[in-house]
Design an enzyme around this catalytic site. Structure first.
Site, PDB file in Angstrom:
ATOM      1  N   ALA A 194       1.141  -1.695   0.065  1.00  0.00           N
ATOM      2  CA  ALA A 194       0.033   0.113   0.026  1.00  0.00           C
ATOM      3  C   ALA A 194       0.869   1.099   0.199  1.00  0.00           C
ATOM      4  CB  ALA A 194      -1.356  -0.498   0.804  1.00  0.00           C
ATOM      5  N   THR A 204      11.141   1.050  -3.847  1.00  0.00           N
ATOM      6  CA  THR A 204      11.328   1.357  -5.283  1.00  0.00           C
ATOM      7  C   THR A 204      12.955   1.662  -5.491  1.00  0.00           C
ATOM      8  OG1 THR A 204      10.915   2.561  -7.303  1.00  0.00           O
ATOM      9  CG2 THR A 204      10.783   3.712  -4.638  1.00  0.00           C
ATOM     10  N   ASP A 205      13.239   1.767  -6.277  1.00  0.00           N
ATOM     11  CA  ASP A 205      14.507   2.141  -7.273  1.00  0.00           C
ATOM     12  C   ASP A 205      14.348   3.136  -6.934  1.00  0.00           C
ATOM     13  OD1 ASP A 205      13.408   3.049  -9.036  1.00  0.00           O
ATOM     14  OD2 ASP A 205      14.371   2.029 -10.766  1.00  0.00           O
ATOM     15  N   GLU A 206      13.342   3.744  -7.309  1.00  0.00           N
ATOM     16  CA  GLU A 206      13.016   5.836  -6.684  1.00  0.00           C
ATOM     17  C   GLU A 206      14.310   5.642  -5.789  1.00  0.00           C
ATOM     18  OE1 GLU A 206      10.764   7.639  -8.041  1.00  0.00           O
ATOM     19  OE2 GLU A 206       9.950   6.562  -9.726  1.00  0.00           O
ATOM     20  N   TYR A 242       7.603  11.658  -3.458  1.00  0.00           N
ATOM     21  CA  TYR A 242       7.294  10.097  -3.672  1.00  0.00           C
ATOM     22  C   TYR A 242       8.566   8.912  -2.634  1.00  0.00           C
ATOM     23  CZ  TYR A 242       7.032   5.031  -5.347  1.00  0.00           C
ATOM     24  OH  TYR A 242       7.226   3.987  -5.580  1.00  0.00           O
ATOM     25  N   LYS A 270       8.908   7.184   0.772  1.00  0.00           N
ATOM     26  CA  LYS A 270       9.399   6.016   0.557  1.00  0.00           C
ATOM     27  C   LYS A 270      11.040   4.800   0.715  1.00  0.00           C
ATOM     28  CE  LYS A 270       7.610   2.611  -1.624  1.00  0.00           C
ATOM     29  NZ  LYS A 270       6.546   2.268  -1.200  1.00  0.00           N
ATOM     30  N   VAL A 324       4.997  13.405 -23.956  1.00  0.00           N
ATOM     31  CA  VAL A 324       5.984  13.136 -23.297  1.00  0.00           C
ATOM     32  C   VAL A 324       6.519  14.179 -22.632  1.00  0.00           C
ATOM     33  CG1 VAL A 324       8.230  12.390 -24.475  1.00  0.00           C
ATOM     34  CG2 VAL A 324       6.711  12.172 -25.091  1.00  0.00           C
ATOM     35  N   ARG A 357       8.090  17.304 -15.915  1.00  0.00           N
ATOM     36  CA  ARG A 357       8.550  17.351 -14.519  1.00  0.00           C
ATOM     37  C   ARG A 357       9.151  18.087 -13.665  1.00  0.00           C
ATOM     38  NH1 ARG A 357       8.289  10.902 -12.494  1.00  0.00           N
ATOM     39  NH2 ARG A 357       6.260  10.638 -13.328  1.00  0.00           N
TER      40      ARG A 357
HETATM   41  P1  NAD Z   1      -1.074   1.829  -7.091  1.00  0.00           P
HETATM   42  O1  NAD Z   1      -1.250   2.951  -6.656  1.00  0.00           O
HETATM   43  O2  NAD Z   1      -1.625   1.188  -7.817  1.00  0.00           O
HETATM   44  O3  NAD Z   1      -1.765   0.899  -5.674  1.00  0.00           O
HETATM   45  C1  NAD Z   1      -1.575   1.452  -4.300  1.00  0.00           C
HETATM   46  C2  NAD Z   1      -2.875   0.350  -3.755  1.00  0.00           C
HETATM   47  O4  NAD Z   1      -2.615   1.447  -2.262  1.00  0.00           O
HETATM   48  C3  NAD Z   1      -4.113   0.920  -4.333  1.00  0.00           C
HETATM   49  O5  NAD Z   1      -4.726   0.012  -4.279  1.00  0.00           O
HETATM   50  C4  NAD Z   1      -4.394   2.324  -2.920  1.00  0.00           C
HETATM   51  O6  NAD Z   1      -6.072   2.631  -3.015  1.00  0.00           O
HETATM   52  C5  NAD Z   1      -3.995   2.144  -1.949  1.00  0.00           C
HETATM   53  N1  NAD Z   1      -3.413   2.792  -0.357  1.00  0.00           N
HETATM   54  C6  NAD Z   1      -2.886   4.017  -0.698  1.00  0.00           C
HETATM   55  N2  NAD Z   1      -3.059   4.322   0.549  1.00  0.00           N
HETATM   56  C7  NAD Z   1      -3.361   3.150   1.204  1.00  0.00           C
HETATM   57  C8  NAD Z   1      -3.843   3.036   2.816  1.00  0.00           C
HETATM   58  N3  NAD Z   1      -3.440   4.579   3.054  1.00  0.00           N
HETATM   59  N4  NAD Z   1      -3.955   2.426   3.224  1.00  0.00           N
HETATM   60  C9  NAD Z   1      -4.013   1.042   2.400  1.00  0.00           C
HETATM   61  N5  NAD Z   1      -4.444   1.131   1.296  1.00  0.00           N
HETATM   62  C10 NAD Z   1      -3.655   2.646   0.692  1.00  0.00           C
HETATM   63  O7  NAD Z   1       0.305   1.619  -6.434  1.00  0.00           O
HETATM   64  P2  NAD Z   1       1.871  -0.041  -7.473  1.00  0.00           P
HETATM   65  O8  NAD Z   1       1.764   0.619  -8.319  1.00  0.00           O
HETATM   66  O9  NAD Z   1       0.870  -0.784  -7.771  1.00  0.00           O
HETATM   67  O10 NAD Z   1       2.705  -0.096  -6.241  1.00  0.00           O
HETATM   68  C11 NAD Z   1       2.827  -0.837  -5.400  1.00  0.00           C
HETATM   69  C12 NAD Z   1       3.925  -0.501  -4.232  1.00  0.00           C
HETATM   70  O11 NAD Z   1       4.732  -1.126  -5.408  1.00  0.00           O
HETATM   71  C13 NAD Z   1       4.174   0.701  -4.578  1.00  0.00           C
HETATM   72  O12 NAD Z   1       4.624   0.431  -2.357  1.00  0.00           O
HETATM   73  C14 NAD Z   1       4.739   1.595  -5.234  1.00  0.00           C
HETATM   74  O13 NAD Z   1       6.059   1.914  -3.969  1.00  0.00           O
HETATM   75  C15 NAD Z   1       5.856   0.107  -5.504  1.00  0.00           C
HETATM   76  N6  NAD Z   1       6.431  -0.185  -6.600  1.00  0.00           N
HETATM   77  C16 NAD Z   1       5.697   0.241  -7.551  1.00  0.00           C
HETATM   78  C17 NAD Z   1       6.682   0.270  -8.508  1.00  0.00           C
HETATM   79  C18 NAD Z   1       6.278   0.777  -9.954  1.00  0.00           C
HETATM   80  O14 NAD Z   1       5.618   1.154 -11.186  1.00  0.00           O
HETATM   81  N7  NAD Z   1       4.197   0.579 -10.383  1.00  0.00           N
HETATM   82  C19 NAD Z   1       7.865   0.163  -8.835  1.00  0.00           C
HETATM   83  C20 NAD Z   1       8.325  -0.383  -7.787  1.00  0.00           C
HETATM   84  C21 NAD Z   1       7.979  -0.014  -5.822  1.00  0.00           C
HETATM   85  O1  DAU Z   2      11.173   3.432 -10.961  1.00  0.00           O
HETATM   86  C1  DAU Z   2       9.793   2.569 -10.108  1.00  0.00           C
HETATM   87  C2  DAU Z   2       8.877   3.921 -10.176  1.00  0.00           C
HETATM   88  O2  DAU Z   2       8.345   4.298 -11.401  1.00  0.00           O
HETATM   89  C3  DAU Z   2       7.769   3.349  -8.986  1.00  0.00           C
HETATM   90  O3  DAU Z   2       8.331   3.176  -7.498  1.00  0.00           O
HETATM   91  C4  DAU Z   2       6.698   4.585  -8.971  1.00  0.00           C
HETATM   92  O4  DAU Z   2       5.538   4.445  -7.976  1.00  0.00           O
HETATM   93  C5  DAU Z   2       6.809   4.584 -10.457  1.00  0.00           C
HETATM   94  O5  DAU Z   2       5.010   5.244 -10.351  1.00  0.00           O
HETATM   95  C6  DAU Z   2       7.029   4.968 -11.772  1.00  0.00           C
HETATM   96  O6  DAU Z   2       7.368   5.738 -11.286  1.00  0.00           O
HETATM   97  P1  DAU Z   2       7.942   6.977 -12.655  1.00  0.00           P
HETATM   98  O7  DAU Z   2       7.986   8.226 -12.306  1.00  0.00           O
HETATM   99  O8  DAU Z   2       9.436   6.611 -12.842  1.00  0.00           O
HETATM  100  O9  DAU Z   2       6.776   6.657 -13.669  1.00  0.00           O
HETATM  101  P2  DAU Z   2       5.168   7.180 -14.688  1.00  0.00           P
HETATM  102  O10 DAU Z   2       5.108   6.099 -14.999  1.00  0.00           O
HETATM  103  O11 DAU Z   2       5.333   8.799 -13.457  1.00  0.00           O
HETATM  104  O12 DAU Z   2       7.034   7.814 -15.828  1.00  0.00           O
HETATM  105  C7  DAU Z   2       7.516   7.074 -16.165  1.00  0.00           C
HETATM  106  C8  DAU Z   2       8.728   8.094 -17.405  1.00  0.00           C
HETATM  107  O13 DAU Z   2       8.059   8.839 -18.203  1.00  0.00           O
HETATM  108  C9  DAU Z   2       9.330   9.530 -16.301  1.00  0.00           C
HETATM  109  O14 DAU Z   2      10.352   9.184 -17.018  1.00  0.00           O
HETATM  110  C10 DAU Z   2       8.049  10.598 -16.382  1.00  0.00           C
HETATM  111  C11 DAU Z   2       7.452   9.714 -18.044  1.00  0.00           C
HETATM  112  N1  DAU Z   2       5.874  10.014 -18.423  1.00  0.00           N
HETATM  113  C12 DAU Z   2       5.344  10.198 -17.855  1.00  0.00           C
HETATM  114  C13 DAU Z   2       4.092   9.922 -17.738  1.00  0.00           C
HETATM  115  C14 DAU Z   2       2.677   9.836 -16.992  1.00  0.00           C
HETATM  116  C15 DAU Z   2       6.307  11.121 -19.573  1.00  0.00           C
HETATM  117  O15 DAU Z   2       6.536  11.737 -20.887  1.00  0.00           O
HETATM  118  N2  DAU Z   2       4.411  11.478 -19.857  1.00  0.00           N
HETATM  119  C16 DAU Z   2       3.557  11.433 -19.625  1.00  0.00           C
HETATM  120  O16 DAU Z   2       2.690  11.083 -19.406  1.00  0.00           O
END
Ligand code: NAD
Ligand code: DAU
Length: 345
Positions: free
Chosen positions: A88, A131-133, A157, A161, A213, A280
């Site tokens: 979450a 996350t790698d971020e 963010y 984390k 983009v 951004r």
């Molecule tokens: P997401 O935003 O799609 O989902 C997050 C979920 O958490 C949602 O279902 C939301 O309702 C729930 N949530 C938010 N706040 C909450 C709270 N206070 N209590 C209970 N539930 C809550 O996120 P995701 O992309 O599935 O990411 C999941 C995890 O993986 C996160 O911890 C994120 O940091 C990590 N992560 C994501 C990515 C990615 O690329 N998406 C990569 C690496 C790590």
């Molecule tokens: O690296 C792991 C992370 O990846 C996770 O921890 C985050 O939860 C997840 O959201 C993601 O973060 P990013 O910021 O890298 O992902 P996002 O999809 O928002 O953007 C990916 C790249 O694309 C980033 O360089 C920004 C760019 N972007 C994003 C959007 C939404 C665009 O150029 N246009 C867009 O409309």
């Protein structure tokens, strides 16, 4: 801890992108496990992603906040969890720029509440899904992040984390809570919210709308298919060493522009749809992850190539129009208005 011979697992954030994929994965791979999904159902949570398992007797959904200590305590007291997979989070960088506060509440306080419950009630493993971020940004010539790379988060963010990860470390060192931390690069695949990059590109292109983009499009992301992430989370739950950190990466570094062009080509759409928009603030230039430790110690290997994973993801969005059309309304439009000053296109 659980009295029965079946593992009891708490998944937090199971209605989100990775969480819902992980719940489908676990119920398939571990027929004996019992899962409780605690999710607040923020804008990012969607129970439609779990419709296929909602009546499964091994699965229980609890609507609630990970930062609600009374609720979390009551769940630990009732279910005697063996394992916790903490996913979450507020997860979108752009939203953390608009308003950092919910990121601190959920990502920092929520993690502390869960760690405290794990300390009080005892668990076999607490998986901190990070996350790698947290490592910040790489230059083009830098070697990929390892587990020893310094933490240098650049967005609210990623700072939240990193704070959560450090709490996990402290609960391991001070209280012996068996925390395993896992840090993955950008995920893609089914059920990802349309606000994220790859769904944005697919959905806008499908509708012949401009594809936004950011900046010059040369930021680099290292993509991992969500199924490969789920496999790594499962391995870490079962074999990860408490106190250790594992990075996940699949050697799929791409500039955003390359990714957009690949998707447009797969969809048969023209590159004239590409629209460069304002960058951004604080935009990390490059992520790249060295997954050698995960491979050597837990035996993980990525199984989904970027080309086949991307083609499968496009097919999934084309076949699930109902799922995403319901999301692109209401709250999403309001967010897009605040972020872009209007929906691009
Ligand atoms: P997401 O935003 O799609 O989902 C997050 C979920 O958490 C949602 O279902 C939301 O309702 C729930 N949530 C938010 N706040 C909450 C709270 N206070 N209590 C209970 N539930 C809550 O996120 P995701 O992309 O599935 O990411 C999941 C995890 O993986 C996160 O911890 C994120 O940091 C990590 N992560 C994501 C990515 C990615 O690329 N998406 C990569 C690496 C790590
Ligand atoms: O690296 C792991 C992370 O990846 C996770 O921890 C985050 O939860 C997840 O959201 C993601 O973060 P990013 O910021 O890298 O992902 P996002 O999809 O928002 O953007 C990916 C790249 O694309 C980033 O360089 C920004 C760019 N972007 C994003 C959007 C939404 C665009 O150029 N246009 C867009 O409309």
């Amino acid at each position: 801890m659980s009295n029965s011979d079946k593992e009891a697992l708490l998944v937090t954030g199971g209605a989100g992108f990775i969480g819902s994929n992980f719940i489908h994965y676990l119920l398939r791979e571990h027929p004996d496990w019992r899962l409780v999904n605690l999710d607040k159902l923020t804008y990012a949570g969607n129970l439609e992603s779990l419709a296929a398992v909602q009546h499964d007797p091994r699965y229980t959904f609890v609507h609630g906040d990970v930062a609600d200590r009374e609720l979390v305590d009551a769940l630990f007291a009732r279910y005697h969890f063996d394992l916790v997979a903490h996913l979450a989070a507020e997860s979108h960088v752009d939203r953390s720029i608009l308003d950092p506060a919910p990121f601190l509440e959920t990502n920092v306080k929520g993690t502390q509440v869960l760690l405290e419950a794990a300390r009080q009630y005892g668990v076999v493993k607490f998986l901190q899904v990070s996350t790698d971020e947290v490592y910040g940004s790489l230059g083009l010539a830098d070697p990929p992040f390892t587990e020893e790379s310094p933490l240098a988060p650049n967005s609210p963010y990623s700072a939240s984390k990193a704070a959560a990860d450090l709490l996990g470390r402290a609960y391991f060192v001070t209280f012996g809570v068996p925390v395993v931390t896992i840090r993955c690069g950008n995920n893609y695949g089914p059920y990802q919210h349309p606000e994220k990059f790859i769904p944005t590109v697919i959905l806008n292109a499908l509708e012949d709308k401009p594809v936004p983009v950011y900046g010059d499009g040369l930021n680099v992301r290292d993509w991992v298919h969500v199924e490969d992430h789920c496999r790594a989370l499962d391995l870490a739950l079962q074999k990860g060493q408490p106190g250790e950190v594992y990075n996940i990466g699949a050697n799929n570094e791409r500039t955003n522009l390359d990714t957009v062009k690949t998707i447009l080509r797969l969809l048969g759409k023209p590159e004239t749809l590409i629209k460069f928009v304002q960058d951004r603030p604080g935009h990390d230039r490059r992520y790249a992850i060295n997954p050698a430790k995960l491979m050597a110690e837990l035996g993980w290997q990525p199984q989904v190539s970027f080309d086949s994973g991307l083609a499968g993801t496009i097919e999934w969005y084309m076949a699930h129009r109902d799922w995403w059309e319901r999301i692109i309304s209401g709250e999403y439009l309001e967010y897009a208005r605040r972020w872009y000053g209007g929906v691009v296109g």
